[in-house]
Design a protein around this motif. Structure first.
Motif, mmCIF file in Angstrom:
data_model
loop_
_atom_site.group_PDB
_atom_site.id
_atom_site.type_symbol
_atom_site.label_atom_id
_atom_site.label_comp_id
_atom_site.label_asym_id
_atom_site.label_seq_id
_atom_site.Cartn_x
_atom_site.Cartn_y
_atom_site.Cartn_z
ATOM 1 N N HIS A 43 42.388 37.631 -75.299
ATOM 2 C CA HIS A 43 41.304 37.230 -74.400
ATOM 3 C C HIS A 43 39.960 37.730 -74.910
ATOM 4 O O HIS A 43 39.880 38.822 -75.470
ATOM 5 C CB HIS A 43 41.523 37.829 -73.001
ATOM 6 C CG HIS A 43 42.770 37.372 -72.326
ATOM 7 N ND1 HIS A 43 42.829 36.234 -71.570
ATOM 8 C CD2 HIS A 43 44.023 37.919 -72.291
ATOM 9 C CE1 HIS A 43 44.064 36.095 -71.096
ATOM 10 N NE2 HIS A 43 44.799 37.101 -71.521
ATOM 11 N N TYR A 51 33.352 36.378 -79.687
ATOM 12 C CA TYR A 51 33.918 35.313 -80.515
ATOM 13 C C TYR A 51 35.381 35.576 -80.841
ATOM 14 O O TYR A 51 35.945 34.963 -81.738
ATOM 15 C CB TYR A 51 33.100 35.149 -81.797
ATOM 16 C CG TYR A 51 31.656 34.889 -81.499
ATOM 17 C CD1 TYR A 51 31.250 33.675 -80.955
ATOM 18 C CD2 TYR A 51 30.699 35.868 -81.701
ATOM 19 C CE1 TYR A 51 29.920 33.437 -80.638
ATOM 20 C CE2 TYR A 51 29.370 35.640 -81.396
ATOM 21 C CZ TYR A 51 28.990 34.424 -80.868
ATOM 22 O OH TYR A 51 27.682 34.197 -80.556
ATOM 23 N N ILE A 54 41.992 34.055 -78.355
ATOM 24 C CA ILE A 54 42.699 32.858 -78.801
ATOM 25 C C ILE A 54 42.094 31.684 -78.050
ATOM 26 O O ILE A 54 41.879 31.760 -76.837
ATOM 27 C CB ILE A 54 44.209 32.984 -78.492
ATOM 28 C CG1 ILE A 54 44.813 34.167 -79.239
ATOM 29 C CG2 ILE A 54 44.943 31.695 -78.826
ATOM 30 C CD1 ILE A 54 46.260 34.452 -78.866
ATOM 31 N N ASP A 55 41.855 30.582 -78.748
ATOM 32 C CA ASP A 55 41.187 29.429 -78.134
ATOM 33 C C ASP A 55 41.830 28.942 -76.841
ATOM 34 O O ASP A 55 41.135 28.520 -75.926
ATOM 35 C CB ASP A 55 41.128 28.259 -79.120
ATOM 36 C CG ASP A 55 40.138 28.486 -80.250
ATOM 37 O OD1 ASP A 55 39.259 29.366 -80.109
ATOM 38 O OD2 ASP A 55 40.235 27.784 -81.271
ATOM 39 N N SER A 56 43.140 29.013 -76.748
ATOM 40 C CA SER A 56 43.830 28.497 -75.568
ATOM 41 C C SER A 56 43.932 29.522 -74.440
ATOM 42 O O SER A 56 44.493 29.227 -73.385
ATOM 43 C CB SER A 56 45.234 28.029 -75.959
ATOM 44 O OG SER A 56 45.988 29.113 -76.458
ATOM 45 N N THR A 57 43.391 30.714 -74.643
ATOM 46 C CA THR A 57 43.496 31.790 -73.662
ATOM 47 C C THR A 57 42.157 31.973 -72.961
ATOM 48 O O THR A 57 41.139 32.147 -73.618
ATOM 49 C CB THR A 57 43.907 33.100 -74.363
ATOM 50 O OG1 THR A 57 45.116 32.861 -75.072
ATOM 51 C CG2 THR A 57 44.126 34.206 -73.360
ATOM 52 N N SER A 59 38.929 33.535 -71.124
ATOM 53 C CA SER A 59 38.229 34.817 -71.216
ATOM 54 C C SER A 59 38.312 35.547 -69.882
ATOM 55 O O SER A 59 38.578 34.943 -68.841
ATOM 56 C CB SER A 59 36.754 34.580 -71.568
ATOM 57 O OG SER A 59 36.074 34.010 -70.462
#
Length: 125
Positions: A43, A51, A54-57, A59
């Motif tokens: 996250h 930055y 993981i893109d699919s997780t 924030s």
């Protein structure tokens, strides 16, 4: 290989021991440090790794914007994929299968700290 019983009874016992959403007794700064130390590998944690993650997780800030953010943070350890990764004394992992990443352990009171950090992020919205 037989699967262990669901986390529900142990998770419920842990939740009963936690303060209700209006009375979280945790320390937001400690919660932030737990997030930096353990959660930032997946996250984005504000002011630490803008930055990263993981893109699919989602924030932490995005999760704190949700209407159900308190429930999500109070029960994160029982929401996939966390049950395989997070270890809390007294809460059995849902399976004997090995974790796909390194596991970490937190104490039940540290869930309060994470919730306090989430409440702080929510208030900053």
């Amino acid at each position: 290989m037989p699967r262990k019983a669901p986390l529900l009874p142990a998770a419920f016992a842990l939740l009963v021991a936690l303060p209700s959403p209006g009375e979280a007794a945790g320390d937001a700064e400690k919660g932030r440090q737990i997030a930096v130390d353990h959660c930032s590998r997946c996250h984005v944690v504000p002011d630490y790794d803008p930055y990263g993650g993981i893109d699919s997780t989602p924030s932490f800030r995005l999760l704190a914007r949700r209407d159900d953010y308190l429930e999500r943070f109070q029960t994160f350890f029982e929401r996939p994929p966390h049950p395989v990764v997070v270890r809390i004394p007294g809460v059995e992992p849902p399976t004997d299968d090995p974790a796909f990443v390194a596991t970490f352990q937190i104490q039940p009171e540290q869930v309060d700290d994470i919730v306090a950090y989430a409440k702080k992020l929510h208030a900053e919205q």
